[in-house]
Design a protein around this motif. Structure first.
Motif, short mmCIF file in Angstrom:
data_model
loop_
_atom_site.label_atom_id
_atom_site.label_comp_id
_atom_site.label_asym_id
_atom_site.label_seq_id
_atom_site.Cartn_x
_atom_site.Cartn_y
_atom_site.Cartn_z
N THR A 77 0.82 -1.23 0.00
CA THR A 77 0.00 0.00 0.00
C THR A 77 0.84 1.26 0.00
OG1 THR A 77 -0.11 0.07 2.40
CG2 THR A 77 -1.80 -1.21 1.27
N GLU A 78 2.15 1.16 0.30
CA GLU A 78 3.03 2.33 0.39
C GLU A 78 2.46 3.39 1.33
OE1 GLU A 78 5.04 3.41 -3.53
OE2 GLU A 78 3.14 2.52 -4.15
N GLY A 79 1.82 2.95 2.39
CA GLY A 79 1.31 3.89 3.37
C GLY A 79 0.03 4.59 2.98
N VAL A 80 -0.58 4.23 1.85
CA VAL A 80 -1.83 4.84 1.42
C VAL A 80 -2.99 4.05 2.01
CG1 VAL A 80 -3.28 5.43 -0.55
CG2 VAL A 80 -0.80 5.70 -0.71
N PRO A 81 -3.89 4.69 2.76
CA PRO A 81 -5.03 3.95 3.32
C PRO A 81 -5.82 3.24 2.23
CG PRO A 81 -4.87 6.14 4.29
CD PRO A 81 -3.87 6.09 3.18
N ALA A 82 -6.38 2.10 2.55
CA ALA A 82 -7.05 1.26 1.55
C ALA A 82 -8.16 2.00 0.81
CB ALA A 82 -7.60 0.00 2.22
N GLY A 83 -8.83 2.91 1.50
CA GLY A 83 -9.96 3.59 0.89
C GLY A 83 -9.61 4.87 0.17
N GLU A 84 -8.32 5.13 -0.04
CA GLU A 84 -7.91 6.39 -0.64
C GLU A 84 -7.14 6.17 -1.94
OE1 GLU A 84 -6.32 9.25 2.06
OE2 GLU A 84 -7.89 8.90 3.55
N TRP A 85 -6.87 7.29 -2.64
CA TRP A 85 -6.18 7.26 -3.94
C TRP A 85 -5.28 8.50 -3.96
CZ3 TRP A 85 -7.68 3.40 -7.58
CH2 TRP A 85 -7.04 3.47 -8.84
N TYR A 110 -1.67 9.37 -9.25
CA TYR A 110 -2.36 9.05 -10.51
C TYR A 110 -2.68 7.56 -10.59
CZ TYR A 110 -3.19 8.43 -15.48
OH TYR A 110 -3.74 8.08 -16.69
N GLY A 111 -1.73 6.71 -10.25
CA GLY A 111 -1.94 5.27 -10.29
C GLY A 111 -2.28 4.69 -8.93
N ARG A 112 -2.83 5.51 -8.05
CA ARG A 112 -3.20 5.28 -6.65
C ARG A 112 -2.01 5.47 -5.72
NH1 ARG A 112 -3.53 1.54 -2.58
NH2 ARG A 112 -5.07 2.17 -1.02
N PRO A 158 -8.91 11.83 -10.55
CA PRO A 158 -8.88 12.59 -9.29
C PRO A 158 -8.14 11.84 -8.18
CG PRO A 158 -11.08 12.60 -10.25
CD PRO A 158 -10.29 11.57 -11.00
N LEU A 159 -7.71 12.59 -7.20
CA LEU A 159 -7.15 12.03 -5.98
C LEU A 159 -8.25 11.98 -4.92
CD1 LEU A 159 -3.78 14.02 -5.70
CD2 LEU A 159 -4.25 11.91 -6.98
N LYS A 160 -8.14 11.02 -4.01
CA LYS A 160 -9.04 10.94 -2.86
C LYS A 160 -8.17 10.91 -1.60
CE LYS A 160 -12.20 9.30 0.21
NZ LYS A 160 -11.99 8.67 1.53
N ILE A 161 -8.26 11.97 -0.80
CA ILE A 161 -7.45 12.12 0.39
C ILE A 161 -8.37 12.52 1.53
CG2 ILE A 161 -5.50 13.33 1.44
CD1 ILE A 161 -4.74 13.96 -1.63
N GLY A 162 -8.40 11.73 2.58
CA GLY A 162 -9.33 12.00 3.65
C GLY A 162 -10.76 11.90 3.14
#
Length: 853
Positions: free
Chosen positions: A170-178, A181-183, A231-235
């Motif tokens: 996940t490289e520290g990216v929460p599962a529900g976020e993006w 560009y490639g997540r 788009p990005l999804k953060i929080g």
């Protein structure tokens, strides 16, 4: 011969047969002279003779036509087998005319009982002829029906199930976020969310829709004005950019606008493309906690909890707009600013800047860029021409760096800006290193007063990064002009059309893998590399998956650039244009979507006539298979520069170690035009031409000022605008990344939105925009030329769900978790100018009616 009243229907039929015969005979003789099929001339003679016999009312016309119909069937089956669309193109006209001959109107004219001197014999011959036509037409119909149940282009298979596959990184990216560009920076386009499954995907419905108000067609827009953002999804928020460079924050669960900023880009730009594929994100100091593996809850991203703001409304009044040396505005002087930028968004603009914004409220980060809130990408650039250099793709962001390349104008001149790759301090915007592809050994920041190498290979696509290995992976393009390379330097020859690995700390070149040697076909590397750990021979290997325009998918060890799947060098056609040369061999991967070489039998059309015309065109062009060099007489380039793969790239599943791909098959024609000087327009209308558009800053593409040749390029199409090669033109497919095996492949998409009549024929159409995969076993794609978003079963390729879009969906979708606990699918429907899909400004979120547990 007998007298009697001539039937108008019979006379019209006879005249039509004669006309068809003459067209096919003349075209067929020309085709024979070019070395092509004899069928059209023979069929033309048959149609002509049938028409003459009908004119004199001889029953022998029916027998002759039955033979013609049966011969056409045999020829069509020999060339196309049980493949419906190629059969329909060959047999449609003969079959329909045969059916017409069986109707009462021409029958009455051919045999009139009242005036026949030999009624019994004449009636018998006529009935026998009609019976023969009936039998022939019935056989054509039977073979056609049989072809409906056969798809020779389809590969059937099932993805093997994995009991204990490697975990998704996940490289520290929460599962529900993006977050990229490639997540993630690995560019996998894979989400670990599993709420949407093959069992429930057909229940997806529109949860909300947002309209940006930004559509192409404004004054000064280039043809390639496109809505390509992911788009990005953060929080709890989504962040996106529009073609005309607005930056927007939305509530991810409701779609309500939170803030919006217009960066006020410079006007009168020399743009070839006007697009923004996405933003980049840096979380600030919170990255330490994320890097340690702590995944906050979906609602825990507190930096976004500030009150909604429309930043553009708070802009300070300024009597004078300050500008950069290139003439672009300075964000911190013209837009609302803040000193509190714990986290940052980065937006590349069409006038050659990168702006830093606060995700809370869209205010410009004043502390970035020495008080300007931006980076000026024109610094140290040669040949400053606003709009001729900028980044259409989001930058790579690491813990400490922002790394960015840029696009230069294709095939306009030999005096363009540099393709330099630069790394800036993510907190201050200070230049840390620069890597010039034409001077790869010098990476120290270039001092003021010096410039980078003009017209060096550029990277206009999306890069990937592995911070643990300390490498950034950059897909490289070619040096303009694309179709002539007689004066390229050794450094340029080495770097062009390759993927390179650069050291994150210094920018030094660690390895280079060239996908095309001495590229003459605009086969630049268009796709973001996907980084994935593969299990090969029982050991885990860090791999890089690189799709290419020519259809190769290279699977490399990302530590060294060495192939993990075999790569062989194969001989290719020679004989480049005057002053140039062609590489003797080109690399071919064990995992390849390279379409078979085209032959006359592969030509297509809506009828015999445009199919014949395509065959004639094929034989008039130079074509010796893939990598046929461009030529003055005109060369067929297949695959064309649209690419088997383009910027949408592919999606990879790190658990099952497969890749979901969208290969396209389209041929192009490339014709070199000798230039006599460096100012004459050879492929564009001169400014004083009648009905020419008024002067604008838009460039004269394909003129290649300064090179020996201009170039005419375009798709290889029939007189009706259809591709000259037979369908399918687009697929979805899954392949095993550890073996190179194609597990399954299906044609994909309809011609509903690409034909004059809205006919939803499942012919398989190209896609522009990438796919995504999910842990739930569903892949999504919206980029097909028809206006649909589709969901597929990754296991077997079955299309499970589709939803109609209001415009072209030429962007890569993404998926995320909302604050209501539902998994959302987000689709951009804005169209694409160069392929003329319907323009729009739609951001559409789909979700299941309720949370599926």
């Amino acid at each position: 011969m007998y007298s009697g009243q001539r039937s108008p229907a019979l006379m019209v039929t006879a005249a039509l047969m004669v006309a068809i015969g003459l067209v096919l005979l003349v075209g067929g003789i020309q085709l024979i002279a070019l070395g092509g099929s004899w069928y059209y001339a023979i069929a033309g003679a048959g149609f002509l003779a049938t028409g003459v016999l009908l004119l004199v009312r001889k029953p022998a016309a029916l027998w002759l036509y039955a033979v013609l119909l049966l011969g056409s069937l045999a020829w069509a089956y020999w060339e196309a087998g049980l493949d419906w669309w190629p059969l329909a193109a060959r047999l449609g006209v003969p079959f329909l005319l045969g059916c017409w001959l069986l109707t009462p109107w021409p029958r009455r004219g051919l045999f009139d009982r009242r005036n026949s001197p030999e009624p019994v014999q004449h009636r018998a011959r006529s009935k026998g002829g009609w019976g023969a036509v009936l039998v022939a037409a019935g056989l054509v119909l039977a073979v056609s029906i049989a072809s409906w149940f056969n798809d020779p282009h389809r590969i059937e298979g099932v993805v093997p199930q994995v009991a204990d596959g490697p975990p998704a990184v996940t490289e520290g990216v929460p599962a529900g976020e993006w977050h990229a560009y490639g997540r993630t920076g690995h560019g996998q386009r894979y989400s670990p969310l599993d709420q949407i499954t093959p069992e429930n995907v057909d229940e997806l419905e529109v949860a909300w829709e947002y309209r940006t108000g930004d559509v192409r067609g404004q004054p000064g827009d280039p043809v390639e004005t496109t809505f390509e953002v992911t788009p990005l999804k953060i929080g709890d928020r989504l962040y996106l950019c529009t073609p005309h460079q607005s930056i927007i924050a939305l509530d991810a669960t409701t779609g309500e606008e939170v803030w919006r900023v217009d960066p006020q880009i410079q006007g009168e730009l020399a743009l070839q493309h006007l697009t923004c594929r996405g933003l980049s994100y840096h979380p600030g100091p919170t990255s330490d906690a994320l890097a340690a593996g702590e995944e906050p809850s979906v609602n825990a991203a507190t930096p976004q909890d500030a009150a909604p703001t429309r930043a553009v409304e708070d802009a300070p009044a300024a009597a004078t707009t300050r500008q950069t040396p290139s003439g672009a505005p300075v964000a911190a002087f013209d837009l609302p600013t803040t000193d509190d930028c714990t986290a940052r968004l980065f937006m590349p603009t069409a006038d050659g800047r990168v702006i830093a914004l606060n995700p809370d409220d869209g205010r410009i980060c004043r502390g970035f860029g020495n008080g300007t809130g931006q980076i000026d990408l024109w610094a140290n650039m040669p040949h400053v021409n606003p709009g001729s250099y900028y980044s259409t793709s989001p930058a790579v962001v690491t813990e400490s760096l922002l790394i960015i390349g840029g696009t230069v104008l294709d095939n306009v001149s030999t005096t363009e800006p540099s393709g330099v790759i630069r790394a800036f301090d993510v907190d201050t915007g200070e230049l840390v290193w620069n890597w010039d592809p034409a001077n790869p050994g010098q990476t120290d920041p270039l001092p003021d007063g010096q410039t980078y190498t003009p017209t060096s290979p550029n990277s206009w696509s999306i890069s990937s990064v592995d911070e643990k290995l300390g490498l950034v992976y950059v897909p490289m393009g070619n040096q303009p002009p694309d179709q002539w390379g007689g004066n390229r330097s050794p450094e340029v020859e080495r770097i062009s059309s390759s993927v390179v690995a650069l050291d994150l700390e210094t920018g030094a070149l660690r390895w280079v893998f060239q996908t095309v040697h001495h590229d003459l076909w605009d086969y630049d590397v268009p796709s973001q590399p996907s980084l994935i750990d593969l299990t090969i021979d029982g050991r885990q290997v860090p791999a890089l998956v690189q799709p290419t325009k020519q259809g190769e998918v290279f699977v490399l060890d990302r530590r060294s650039g060495e192939p993990l799947l075999p790569v062989t060098e194969r001989p290719v056609p020679q004989g480049a244009a005057e002053g140039d040369w062609a590489a003797p061999t080109q690399p071919v991967s064990a995992l390849s979507y390279d379409p078979p070489p085209l032959q006359g039998r592969d030509m297509f059309g809506a009828s015999l006539f445009d199919q014949m015309a395509c065959r004639i065109s094929l034989h008039k062009l130079r074509y010796e298979g893939r990598y046929t060099p461009p030529s003055v007489e005109g060369s067929l380039i297949y695959p064309g520069n649209f690419g088997v793969f383009n910027w949408g790239s592919v999606a990879v599943d790190p658990v099952r170690q497969v890749t979901f791909t969208t290969p396209a098959r389209l041929a192009f024609v490339s014709r070199l035009i000798p230039r006599e000087d460096d100012s004459t327009l050879y492929v564009n209308e001169p400014a004083d031409a009648k009905d020419a558009p008024p002067h604008s800053a838009l460039p004269n593409l394909n003129e290649n000022f300064g090179a020996p040749f201009a170039v005419e390029m375009g798709p290889f199409t029939s007189m009706l605008g259809l591709p000259c090669q037979e369908p399918p033109w687009g697929f979805v497919a899954v392949s095993d990344l550890t073996t190179g095996e194609h597990i399954w492949r299906h044609k994909n998409g309809t011609v509903r939105d690409a034909s004059p009549l809205p006919l939803p024929f499942e012919m398989g159409v190209p896609s522009l925009g990438g796919p995504i995969m999910t842990a739930g076993g569903v892949a999504f794609l919206s980029g097909t030329l028809d206006y649909y978003v589709r969901g597929y079963d990754v296991d077997n390729g079955e299309e499970l769900w589709r939803a109609r879009l209001p415009a072209g969906g030429q962007a890569t979708p993404m998926t995320y978790l909302g604050s209501d606990g539902r998994q959302y699918l987000l689709v951009i429907a804005g169209g694409h100018g160069s392929i003329d899909t319907r323009a729009g400004d739609h951001v559409i979120a789909y979700a299941l009616p309720s949370v599926q547990r």
